[in-house]
Design a protein around this motif. Sequence first.
Motif, PDB file in Angstrom:
ATOM      1  N   ARG A  71       0.831  -1.207   0.000  1.00 46.89           N
ATOM      2  CA  ARG A  71       0.000   0.000   0.000  1.00 46.89           C
ATOM      3  C   ARG A  71       0.866   1.258   0.000  1.00 46.89           C
ATOM      4  NH1 ARG A  71      -3.088   0.273   5.193  1.00 46.89           N
ATOM      5  NH2 ARG A  71      -2.577  -1.860   4.821  1.00 46.89           N
ATOM      6  N   GLN A  72       1.950   1.231   0.739  1.00 49.07           N
ATOM      7  CA  GLN A  72       2.867   2.372   0.761  1.00 49.07           C
ATOM      8  C   GLN A  72       3.550   2.549  -0.592  1.00 49.07           C
ATOM      9  OE1 GLN A  72       4.958   0.720   4.190  1.00 49.07           O
ATOM     10  NE2 GLN A  72       4.614   2.671   5.283  1.00 49.07           N
ATOM     11  N   THR A  74       2.301   1.694  -3.464  1.00 47.11           N
ATOM     12  CA  THR A  74       1.277   2.220  -4.362  1.00 47.11           C
ATOM     13  C   THR A  74       1.199   3.732  -4.229  1.00 47.11           C
ATOM     14  OG1 THR A  74       0.010   0.167  -4.348  1.00 47.11           O
ATOM     15  CG2 THR A  74      -1.206   2.177  -4.869  1.00 47.11           C
ATOM     16  N   ARG A  75       1.216   4.219  -3.011  1.00 50.29           N
ATOM     17  CA  ARG A  75       1.148   5.664  -2.754  1.00 50.29           C
ATOM     18  C   ARG A  75       2.429   6.354  -3.226  1.00 50.29           C
ATOM     19  NH1 ARG A  75      -0.746   5.302   2.109  1.00 50.29           N
ATOM     20  NH2 ARG A  75       1.268   5.271   3.131  1.00 50.29           N
ATOM     21  N   GLU A  76       3.578   5.759  -2.930  1.00 45.56           N
ATOM     22  CA  GLU A  76       4.872   6.349  -3.311  1.00 45.56           C
ATOM     23  C   GLU A  76       5.030   6.479  -4.819  1.00 45.56           C
ATOM     24  OE1 GLU A  76       8.034   7.198  -1.706  1.00 45.56           O
ATOM     25  OE2 GLU A  76       6.790   7.464   0.060  1.00 45.56           O
ATOM     26  N   ILE A  78       2.508   6.440  -7.073  1.00 47.25           N
ATOM     27  CA  ILE A  78       1.284   6.954  -7.682  1.00 47.25           C
ATOM     28  C   ILE A  78       0.763   5.955  -8.719  1.00 47.25           C
ATOM     29  CG2 ILE A  78       0.132   8.967  -8.681  1.00 47.25           C
ATOM     30  CD1 ILE A  78       2.559  10.648  -7.875  1.00 47.25           C
ATOM     31  N   ASP A 159       0.011  17.172  -3.016  1.00 51.48           N
ATOM     32  CA  ASP A 159       0.699  15.881  -2.936  1.00 51.48           C
ATOM     33  C   ASP A 159       0.471  15.271  -1.561  1.00 51.48           C
ATOM     34  OD1 ASP A 159       2.296  13.696  -3.238  1.00 51.48           O
ATOM     35  OD2 ASP A 159       4.153  14.802  -3.561  1.00 51.48           O
ATOM     36  N   HIS A 160      -0.291  14.206  -1.536  1.00 59.86           N
ATOM     37  CA  HIS A 160      -0.637  13.553  -0.273  1.00 59.86           C
ATOM     38  C   HIS A 160       0.110  12.238  -0.064  1.00 59.86           C
ATOM     39  CE1 HIS A 160      -3.718  16.585   0.096  1.00 59.86           C
ATOM     40  NE2 HIS A 160      -4.170  16.249  -1.098  1.00 59.86           N
ATOM     41  N   ALA A 161       1.263  12.096  -0.673  1.00 59.51           N
ATOM     42  CA  ALA A 161       2.026  10.843  -0.585  1.00 59.51           C
ATOM     43  C   ALA A 161       2.585  10.609   0.777  1.00 59.51           C
ATOM     44  CB  ALA A 161       3.156  10.842  -1.608  1.00 59.51           C
TER      45      ALA A 161
END
Length: 161
Positions: A71-72, A74-76, A78, A159-161
């Motif tokens: 999940r991290q 995926t966020r990192e 994008i 940017d909400h990463a």
Amino acid sequence: MSDAVSRYRDNWAHLHPDLDLSSMEAMGRVLRLATLMNTTTDHALTNTEVTRPEFEILAALRRSHNGLRPRQLTRETISSGASTTKRLTRLEQAGLIQRTPHHRDRREIHVTLTERGTALADELFTGQLHRENQLLTPLNPDERAQLAHLLHRVLTPIDHA
């Protein structure tokens, strides 16, 4: 000297002289630059073991100290969860990462680089940094810092990463 975005702006200005096109000039160049840089990176990685999105996963893992959860990642990067899963499977099969169940919750997966993955990430990062430096050669160090600062100001609120 004209660039593609200047030509696009001129065409739109002719069609809509009443519109403020300044955002298009800035954002058009940011997007075009990102696309051209991605194309350059894709080409540079052609004869390596990984694609650009896979390299982004390796780089994210290399920057982390203790690995990351999918999940991290995926966020990192994008990306979508499905794309991340597919890339992790490919990288694991290539021996570049390992996925292990989290020690407290076996449903959670923890992703880390293998020794080979670490070496490849470092090698590819060095090449990427060189390509980025080459791209920025028209700017002096102060202009690079100013560009980075201005882009930071625009990116930070979204940017909400």
